[in-house]
Scaffold this motif. Structure first.
Motif, PDB file in Angstrom:
ATOM      1  N   UNK A   1       0.863  -1.182   0.000  1.00 15.40           N
ATOM      2  CA  UNK A   1       0.000   0.000   0.000  1.00 15.40           C
ATOM      3  C   UNK A   1       0.901   1.235   0.000  1.00 15.40           C
ATOM      4  N   UNK A   2       0.358   2.377  -0.404  1.00 16.96           N
ATOM      5  CA  UNK A   2       1.156   3.607  -0.330  1.00 16.96           C
ATOM      6  C   UNK A   2       1.658   3.892   1.096  1.00 16.96           C
ATOM      7  N   UNK A   3       0.850   3.577   2.094  1.00 16.28           N
ATOM      8  CA  UNK A   3       1.269   3.807   3.483  1.00 16.28           C
ATOM      9  C   UNK A   3       2.452   2.910   3.850  1.00 16.28           C
ATOM     10  N   UNK A   4       2.412   1.650   3.439  1.00 16.34           N
ATOM     11  CA  UNK A   4       3.529   0.743   3.718  1.00 16.34           C
ATOM     12  C   UNK A   4       4.792   1.225   3.008  1.00 16.34           C
ATOM     13  N   UNK A   5       4.652   1.658   1.762  1.00 15.11           N
ATOM     14  CA  UNK A   5       5.811   2.153   1.005  1.00 15.11           C
ATOM     15  C   UNK A   5       6.412   3.385   1.682  1.00 15.11           C
ATOM     16  N   UNK A   6       5.562   4.306   2.149  1.00 11.75           N
ATOM     17  CA  UNK A   6       6.057   5.507   2.842  1.00 11.75           C
ATOM     18  C   UNK A   6       6.769   5.142   4.134  1.00 11.75           C
ATOM     19  N   UNK A   7       6.207   4.183   4.852  1.00  3.44           N
ATOM     20  CA  UNK A   7       6.808   3.757   6.110  1.00  3.44           C
ATOM     21  C   UNK A   7       8.226   3.211   5.876  1.00  3.44           C
ATOM     22  N   UNK A   8       8.357   2.367   4.880  1.00  3.64           N
ATOM     23  CA  UNK A   8       9.658   1.757   4.583  1.00  3.64           C
ATOM     24  C   UNK A   8      10.653   2.815   4.109  1.00  3.64           C
ATOM     25  N   UNK A   9      10.241   3.680   3.184  1.00  4.49           N
ATOM     26  CA  UNK A   9      11.190   4.675   2.671  1.00  4.49           C
ATOM     27  C   UNK A   9      11.583   5.689   3.739  1.00  4.49           C
ATOM     28  N   UNK A  10      10.706   5.927   4.714  1.00  7.52           N
ATOM     29  CA  UNK A  10      11.050   6.842   5.810  1.00  7.52           C
ATOM     30  C   UNK A  10      12.100   6.232   6.728  1.00  7.52           C
ATOM     31  N   UNK A  11      11.997   4.944   6.976  1.00 12.10           N
ATOM     32  CA  UNK A  11      12.903   4.296   7.930  1.00 12.10           C
ATOM     33  C   UNK A  11      14.148   3.693   7.280  1.00 12.10           C
ATOM     34  N   UNK A  12      14.106   3.526   5.970  1.00 10.83           N
ATOM     35  CA  UNK A  12      15.267   3.007   5.237  1.00 10.83           C
ATOM     36  C   UNK A  12      15.565   4.005   4.113  1.00 10.83           C
ATOM     37  N   UNK A  13      16.191   5.137   4.468  1.00 12.17           N
ATOM     38  CA  UNK A  13      16.437   6.168   3.461  1.00 12.17           C
ATOM     39  C   UNK A  13      17.556   5.748   2.510  1.00 12.17           C
ATOM     40  N   UNK A  14      17.190   5.434   1.289  1.00 10.58           N
ATOM     41  CA  UNK A  14      18.177   4.975   0.309  1.00 10.58           C
ATOM     42  C   UNK A  14      17.820   5.459  -1.089  1.00 10.58           C
ATOM     43  N   UNK A  15      17.611   6.792  -1.238  1.00 15.44           N
ATOM     44  CA  UNK A  15      17.268   7.293  -2.563  1.00 15.44           C
ATOM     45  C   UNK A  15      18.351   6.926  -3.578  1.00 15.44           C
ATOM     46  N   UNK A  16      17.903   6.670  -4.782  1.00  8.14           N
ATOM     47  CA  UNK A  16      18.840   6.293  -5.834  1.00  8.14           C
ATOM     48  C   UNK A  16      18.968   4.797  -6.023  1.00  8.14           C
ATOM     49  N   UNK A  17      18.499   4.006  -5.048  1.00  9.34           N
ATOM     50  CA  UNK A  17      18.507   2.552  -5.215  1.00  9.34           C
ATOM     51  C   UNK A  17      17.211   2.136  -5.901  1.00  9.34           C
ATOM     52  N   UNK A  18      17.261   1.056  -6.641  1.00  9.47           N
ATOM     53  CA  UNK A  18      16.100   0.625  -7.423  1.00  9.47           C
ATOM     54  C   UNK A  18      14.886   0.355  -6.540  1.00  9.47           C
ATOM     55  N   UNK A  19      15.087  -0.332  -5.413  1.00  9.56           N
ATOM     56  CA  UNK A  19      13.952  -0.647  -4.534  1.00  9.56           C
ATOM     57  C   UNK A  19      13.365   0.595  -3.923  1.00  9.56           C
ATOM     58  N   UNK A  20      14.211   1.509  -3.446  1.00  7.78           N
ATOM     59  CA  UNK A  20      13.712   2.721  -2.818  1.00  7.78           C
ATOM     60  C   UNK A  20      12.930   3.553  -3.825  1.00  7.78           C
ATOM     61  N   UNK A  21      13.458   3.693  -5.030  1.00  7.29           N
ATOM     62  CA  UNK A  21      12.777   4.480  -6.062  1.00  7.29           C
ATOM     63  C   UNK A  21      11.430   3.862  -6.427  1.00  7.29           C
ATOM     64  N   UNK A  22      11.358   2.537  -6.496  1.00  9.65           N
ATOM     65  CA  UNK A  22      10.097   1.862  -6.807  1.00  9.65           C
ATOM     66  C   UNK A  22       9.052   2.132  -5.724  1.00  9.65           C
ATOM     67  N   UNK A  23       9.504   2.220  -4.472  1.00  9.22           N
ATOM     68  CA  UNK A  23       8.582   2.486  -3.367  1.00  9.22           C
ATOM     69  C   UNK A  23       8.219   3.960  -3.280  1.00  9.22           C
ATOM     70  N   UNK A  24       9.144   4.828  -3.602  1.00  7.08           N
ATOM     71  CA  UNK A  24       8.929   6.271  -3.455  1.00  7.08           C
ATOM     72  C   UNK A  24       7.822   6.787  -4.378  1.00  7.08           C
TER      73      UNK A  24
END
Length: 126
Positions: free
Chosen positions: A101-124
């Protein structure tokens, strides 16, 4: 699932001592262990602890896709240190990311800040 990013790792550890099969608590402790710091900046022991909890959560509750995705993000982001992260998600990986869900994606990207990685970008973009 709440977006509370201030989970108390000690309280979660105590909870898991009494309830070791609580998948959600394992998931939360895995994310809290990363604690908003890029995974490549953590020592191996911290990453191992976070990944152990995320993998345990995914094993205990296979439908908890956010735990599996969070583990994949942590692993991918940790590889930044050696310039070996995943260049892009394949279609099966993207389908897994899309299950969140968008909420789950936001939660993960907030706690695992890794912009520029494929997984982080897919979630962002969720």
């Amino acid at each position: 699932m709440s977006l509370d990013t201030t989970w108390d790792t000690t309280a979660l550890q105590q909870h898991l001592a009494a309830h070791p099969r609580d998948a959600r608590a394992h998931y939360q402790l895995g994310l809290a262990t990363i604690g908003g710091i890029h995974p490549s900046e953590h020592h191996a022991a911290v990453l191992d602890t976070a990944l152990r909890h995320l993998h345990t959560a995914a094993t205990l509750e296979p439908a908890l896709h956010c735990a599996e995705v969070a583990a994949l993000l942590v692993q991918d982001a940790a590889l930044v240190r050696w310039h070996r992260q995943c260049p892009a998600l394949d279609h099966l990986e993207q389908r897994l990311a899309d299950r969140l869900s968008p909420a789950e994606a936001r939660e993960i990207t907030a706690l695992v800040p890794a912009p520029g990685t494929a997984w982080w970008e897919a979630l962002a973009v969720r």
